[in-house]
Design a protein around this motif. Sequence first.
Motif, PDB file in Angstrom:
ATOM      1  N   LEU A 195       0.877  -1.210   0.150  1.00 30.01           N
ATOM      2  CA  LEU A 195       0.055   0.003   0.062  1.00 30.01           C
ATOM      3  C   LEU A 195       0.850   1.358  -0.249  1.00 30.01           C
ATOM      4  O   LEU A 195       2.034   1.167   0.513  1.00 30.01           O
ATOM      5  N   SER A 196       0.437   2.300  -0.672  1.00 32.51           N
ATOM      6  CA  SER A 196       1.187   3.559  -0.565  1.00 32.51           C
ATOM      7  C   SER A 196       0.797   4.149   0.693  1.00 32.51           C
ATOM      8  O   SER A 196       0.011   3.735   1.805  1.00 32.51           O
ATOM      9  N   GLY A 197       1.835   5.242   0.802  1.00 36.45           N
ATOM     10  CA  GLY A 197       1.776   6.115   2.236  1.00 36.45           C
ATOM     11  C   GLY A 197       0.227   6.613   2.274  1.00 36.45           C
ATOM     12  O   GLY A 197      -0.346   6.634   3.528  1.00 36.45           O
ATOM     13  N   ASP A 198      -0.237   7.110   1.395  1.00 36.11           N
ATOM     14  CA  ASP A 198      -1.603   7.781   1.324  1.00 36.11           C
ATOM     15  C   ASP A 198      -2.833   6.703   2.079  1.00 36.11           C
ATOM     16  O   ASP A 198      -3.764   7.068   2.470  1.00 36.11           O
ATOM     17  N   ASN A 199      -2.512   5.250   1.293  1.00 40.53           N
ATOM     18  CA  ASN A 199      -3.433   4.380   1.821  1.00 40.53           C
ATOM     19  C   ASN A 199      -3.164   3.612   2.941  1.00 40.53           C
ATOM     20  O   ASN A 199      -3.838   2.499   3.372  1.00 40.53           O
ATOM     21  N   SER A 200      -2.101   3.820   3.696  1.00 41.52           N
ATOM     22  CA  SER A 200      -1.589   3.270   4.944  1.00 41.52           C
ATOM     23  C   SER A 200      -2.205   3.662   6.043  1.00 41.52           C
ATOM     24  O   SER A 200      -1.483   4.279   7.065  1.00 41.52           O
TER      25      SER A 200
END
Length: 277
Positions: A195-200
Motif C-alpha cells: 500500500l502507498s503512504g496515502d493508503n496506509s
Amino acid sequence: MITKRHFKWMLAIALTLAGLTFSATAQAAEVGSLNQYTAETPLIISHRGSPLQFPEHSFAGYNDAIQNGSKFIEQDVILAKDNHLVVSHDNNLKKNTGHNISVTNSTYSEIRKAPLSNGETIHTLGSIFNRYQQSTNYVVETKKTAKGGYLLEKEIAASIKEHHVENNVVLQSFSLASLKYLHNLLPNAPEMLVLSGDNSNANYLSKLLSQLPSYINIVAVYTPGVTTQDVQLIHMSNKKAVGYALDTDTELANGQASGLDGLFTDNTKLATGYFEK
C-alpha cells in the motif's frame, strides 16, 4: 542421480565461486509457513539489497545483505523492450547509472551498456536466480510496464519455474490485478499487497481488507503514521502485516511495538542484530 548431499556440495561450490560462503551442511532456504513470522521473529526483507552501502539490486548489495543474516532479498522487476526481466526500481536508470535510459523503451543489450556505479551490469531476474539459486528467498515485485496482456507476470512466473525457486519466492505488487494473475500461475506462492503512504491508514484498511481475496497473505504498509490499530485490522483479516522501510533502532522498536510481522530494511545488519538481542 543427484542426492541431497551432492546438491548441498554443488550449491556450496557455486556460491563460493560467486563470492559467498555457504556451509555444505546448511539446508537450502525456503519461505515456509508464514505463521513463523511475528513481531518477535519478523520476516526481514533486504530492501533492494543493501542500498546504503552498494547500488540498488547489485550482487555486491545482495552479498552484503546475505552475509549479514538476510534470508529474503528483494527484486523490483520491469519488462524491457525485448521482454527481458530487468531488475530495477526505476524505469529511468539515471539515478543508478547516470544514463538517461528507459527500461521499457530499451533492449537489454542497450541497458547493459549503462553499468551501475560499482561497475556491475544491471541484472535480470534470471541472473539473480542463477547466482543465488535456492540458498536464499526472493521477494519479487511487479512494476508498471508499457505492455499489456500480463506479459510481465507471465515472464516472471516462467523464470521462477525455470530456476526451480517456487518454494523460495514471495510475490508482491501495488496492483491487485497483477497479484491475481500471478496467483493463477503460481498458486502456492505467498503474495503481498503493498500500500502507498496515502493508503496506509485505518480508514482505507477497513474498506480494503473486507474485499481482499484469501490468497493475499501479507499487507505491506508505509510505516510513518501506522498504528497498532492498523496492524490489528490486518491481523483480524488473517493476514500478516509488514512495514517499509525500517532502518533505525527507533523505527525497528516502533514496528515491533505496533505488532508488525515483518519489515523491509535498507540496513540488514542492524535489523537482524536488533531481533537477535
